[in-house]
Design a protein around this motif. Structure first.
Motif, short mmCIF file in Angstrom:
data_model
loop_
_atom_site.label_atom_id
_atom_site.label_comp_id
_atom_site.label_asym_id
_atom_site.label_seq_id
_atom_site.Cartn_x
_atom_site.Cartn_y
_atom_site.Cartn_z
N GLY A 1 1.00 -1.32 0.13
CA GLY A 1 -0.11 -0.03 0.21
C GLY A 1 0.69 1.28 -0.12
N MET A 2 0.07 2.48 -0.21
CA MET A 2 0.77 3.60 -0.24
C MET A 2 1.55 3.96 0.87
N HIS A 3 2.79 4.36 0.50
CA HIS A 3 3.55 4.89 1.51
C HIS A 3 3.91 3.83 2.65
N ALA A 4 3.83 2.72 2.41
CA ALA A 4 4.10 1.56 3.44
C ALA A 4 5.24 1.58 4.26
N PHE A 5 6.42 2.06 3.47
CA PHE A 5 7.86 2.08 4.10
C PHE A 5 8.22 3.58 4.13
N ARG A 6 7.29 4.75 3.95
CA ARG A 6 7.73 5.85 3.77
C ARG A 6 8.46 6.23 5.14
N TYR A 7 9.59 7.00 4.90
CA TYR A 7 10.55 7.63 6.15
C TYR A 7 11.26 6.34 6.95
N CYS A 8 11.28 5.39 6.34
CA CYS A 8 12.01 4.04 6.93
C CYS A 8 13.42 4.19 6.34
N ARG A 9 14.16 5.16 6.69
CA ARG A 9 15.29 5.85 6.41
C ARG A 9 16.63 4.43 6.63
N LYS A 10 16.41 3.85 7.16
CA LYS A 10 17.45 2.82 7.66
C LYS A 10 17.32 1.55 6.88
N VAL A 11 15.90 1.36 6.28
CA VAL A 11 15.82 0.33 5.36
C VAL A 11 16.68 0.45 4.09
N ASN A 12 17.56 -0.55 3.88
CA ASN A 12 18.79 -0.39 2.82
C ASN A 12 18.71 -1.84 1.85
N GLN A 13 17.73 -2.69 2.40
CA GLN A 13 17.49 -3.98 1.73
C GLN A 13 16.13 -4.37 1.75
N ILE A 14 15.55 -5.03 0.68
CA ILE A 14 14.12 -5.23 0.53
C ILE A 14 13.92 -6.38 -0.44
N ARG A 15 13.29 -7.26 -0.11
CA ARG A 15 13.10 -8.62 -0.84
C ARG A 15 11.44 -8.58 -1.28
N LEU A 16 11.20 -8.34 -2.17
CA LEU A 16 9.79 -8.45 -2.74
C LEU A 16 9.21 -9.79 -2.89
N PRO A 17 8.08 -9.91 -2.68
CA PRO A 17 7.54 -11.22 -3.03
C PRO A 17 7.57 -11.68 -4.32
N ALA A 18 7.58 -12.91 -4.57
CA ALA A 18 7.68 -13.33 -6.21
C ALA A 18 6.32 -13.21 -6.86
N ASN A 19 5.14 -13.42 -5.92
CA ASN A 19 3.76 -13.06 -6.48
C ASN A 19 3.17 -11.57 -6.33
N LEU A 20 4.09 -10.56 -6.23
CA LEU A 20 3.72 -9.11 -5.92
C LEU A 20 2.83 -8.67 -7.25
N GLU A 21 1.70 -8.02 -7.22
CA GLU A 21 1.19 -7.50 -8.23
C GLU A 21 1.08 -6.06 -8.32
N ILE A 22 0.98 -5.51 -7.20
CA ILE A 22 0.75 -3.95 -7.25
C ILE A 22 1.69 -3.18 -6.15
N LEU A 23 2.31 -2.01 -6.54
CA LEU A 23 3.10 -1.11 -5.75
C LEU A 23 2.36 0.28 -5.64
N CYS A 24 2.05 0.47 -4.59
CA CYS A 24 1.29 1.94 -4.63
C CYS A 24 2.09 2.99 -4.52
N GLU A 25 1.65 4.25 -4.63
CA GLU A 25 2.30 5.39 -4.70
C GLU A 25 3.34 5.62 -3.47
N GLY A 26 4.49 6.05 -3.81
CA GLY A 26 5.48 6.45 -2.48
C GLY A 26 5.75 5.12 -1.73
N VAL A 27 5.57 3.88 -2.02
CA VAL A 27 5.71 2.99 -1.08
C VAL A 27 7.36 2.92 -0.59
N PHE A 28 8.02 3.36 -1.27
CA PHE A 28 9.51 3.30 -0.86
C PHE A 28 10.22 4.52 -0.64
N SER A 29 9.22 5.68 -0.57
CA SER A 29 9.77 6.96 -0.24
C SER A 29 10.71 7.38 1.02
#
Length: 86
Positions: free
Chosen positions: A16-44
């Motif tokens: 969903g929208m802005h799910a990880f917004r401002y998680c400034r220390k997140v430097n690695q993310i593994r997305l699910p193989a079955n992912l279908e939708i990335l909403c606005e600003g999800v990794f801002s």
């Protein structure tokens, strides 16, 4: 948040929208193989320097990644899709 590494379940289809917004220390993310939708600003405003979008993604909203300070972020997106990254 002190969150640095994220591994999401393959059960997740939408991030969903802005799910990880401002998680400034997140430097690695593994997305699910079955992912279908990335909403606005999800990794801002995260610490991501590289991301691979699975081929299963059918929709990416604008500005899924907006780092502001990492203009040379490495990304890989499914063929035929566009993403706004800056």
């Amino acid at each position: 948040s002190n969150l640095e590494c994220v591994h999401l379940s393959n059960q997740i289809r939408i991030i969903g929208m802005h799910a990880f917004r401002y998680c400034r220390k997140v430097n690695q993310i593994r997305l699910p193989a079955n992912l279908e939708i990335l909403c606005e600003g999800v990794f801002s405003v995260t610490g991501l320097t590289e991301i691979t979008i699975p081929d299963s993604v059918v929709r990416m909203d604008d500005f899924i990644i907006k780092t502001g300070r990492r203009p040379h972020m490495k990304s890989s997106i499914p063929l035929g899709m566009n993403a706004v990254i800056f």
